[in-house]
Design an enzyme around this catalytic site. Sequence first.
Site, PDB file in Angstrom:
ATOM      1  N   HIS A 280     -75.910  18.144  58.073  1.00 56.00           N
ATOM      2  CA  HIS A 280     -76.554  16.885  57.695  1.00 56.00           C
ATOM      3  C   HIS A 280     -75.682  15.686  58.089  1.00 56.00           C
ATOM      4  CE1 HIS A 280     -79.395  19.265  55.415  1.00 56.00           C
ATOM      5  NE2 HIS A 280     -80.004  18.186  54.933  1.00 56.00           N
TER       6      HIS A 280
ATOM      7  N   HIS B 127     -71.703  21.221  50.319  1.00 57.94           N
ATOM      8  CA  HIS B 127     -70.522  21.142  51.181  1.00 57.94           C
ATOM      9  C   HIS B 127     -69.342  20.607  50.399  1.00 57.94           C
ATOM     10  CE1 HIS B 127     -72.579  22.011  54.986  1.00 57.94           C
ATOM     11  NE2 HIS B 127     -73.557  21.230  54.567  1.00 57.94           N
TER      12      HIS B 127
END
Length: 427
Positions: free
Chosen positions: A195, A249
């Site tokens: 992303h 993440h």
Amino acid sequence: MAILAKLPFSKRRLRPRVVISYIFDYVILIACVIGFYILDSIEPYHQHFSLQNISIQYPYAVHERIPIAYALCISGAFPLALIIIYTLFIDGLFSHNKPQDPVSGKRKLRGPHRWKDRLWEMNCGVLGLLLAQGITFVITQVLKNACGKPRPDLIDRCQPLPHSKDLFPGLSNSTICQGDPTILKDGFRSWPSGHSSSSFAGLVFTSLWLGGKLHIMDNRGEAWKPLVVMVPILAATLVAVSRIMDARHHPFDVITGSLLGTVCGYVSYRQYFPPITEAWRKGRAYPIRTWGTDPAGPDAVRFKDTALTPLRNPEEERMDSDMPRSEHPRPDASTYLTSSNPFASNISNRRPHDHEPDGGAWSSSEDDVTNGYEMRPGYSMAQNPAGHDALQYDPRNAYVSQTQPLTSEPMAGAGGRPLTDFPGRAM
């Protein structure tokens, strides 16, 4: 190939190799898309992990704040729509140099850019944006599969067997997991953040593209320009931060993914557009690519050809150094403006919009600037015939401030000649 042999809205025909080269650009982008899906189907490397590691015990977020589809809309679809709408309909509307209709005498609303110029700008903008996203996705997926780093929610994805413990000494591996294989597979793709990399790639490219179109680095200093240019960067940052909030993440994954996307976005922009520091180009795309020419750039004139160094005559240089400086021969300025001198070109060594009647409607697809910003063969031979290190000053290369009115008296150029006497220069 016959249909693509010439530019739209233009009579100028292109060589087949030029057409093939741009088709090849799109072929590479399609190959990047195919490569991404192939890499996504590959099982990543599974690093060993510890069941006692707190950093991977976050709960699995079923509903993400920004799913991948939304991220692609933010970093891909929105910039694409902006490029198309701006280049086809907005570019030139606020120009102060709009051409007049030869029949009615009214100024044209669409501005100084022709349709073939707009289509060329759109082509380069779309190519650059897709290139930024394509290479970012491929590089990111390769690194994800090769590293196999566990995500912060790996334990929840794994669903370890009851009474599972780490080996002593040693670590656990994926064999103790009984969770959904698809969800577990993606749990070993934490580094780098996809992303973050894709968002920064597309939106950094968009910021650079906007900065060029708004010529943000000019000498006017308008506060609204950096505000507009920084909006895409803010959007990319919010997308990246959401990955930490969703425990998808680690912070390191987001930071490195953002840096990767920034590099890919910048490199992709520079493939088709000049740097935004050269504000006089106004973000216009490079002309149609050519072959057989030296690298372009104004700094190239500062370098001398070192291939002739072994041919220097030390005795002659010693005699020349003993001669008083006032007695050194000074060539006439006209020697720098002959047809054999590469500096005499009125295309490759001047501001791109100097040849336009309106002073600012430079076209990147102009028929007469196809080789613009390309160094001519023999560029290195354009040195001072007298052997001096400094090149003769040419006032035509000076940047003219847009805030100071031009005087009616002609400026004196090299050798005391007025600028109006120089070929290819109109004041």
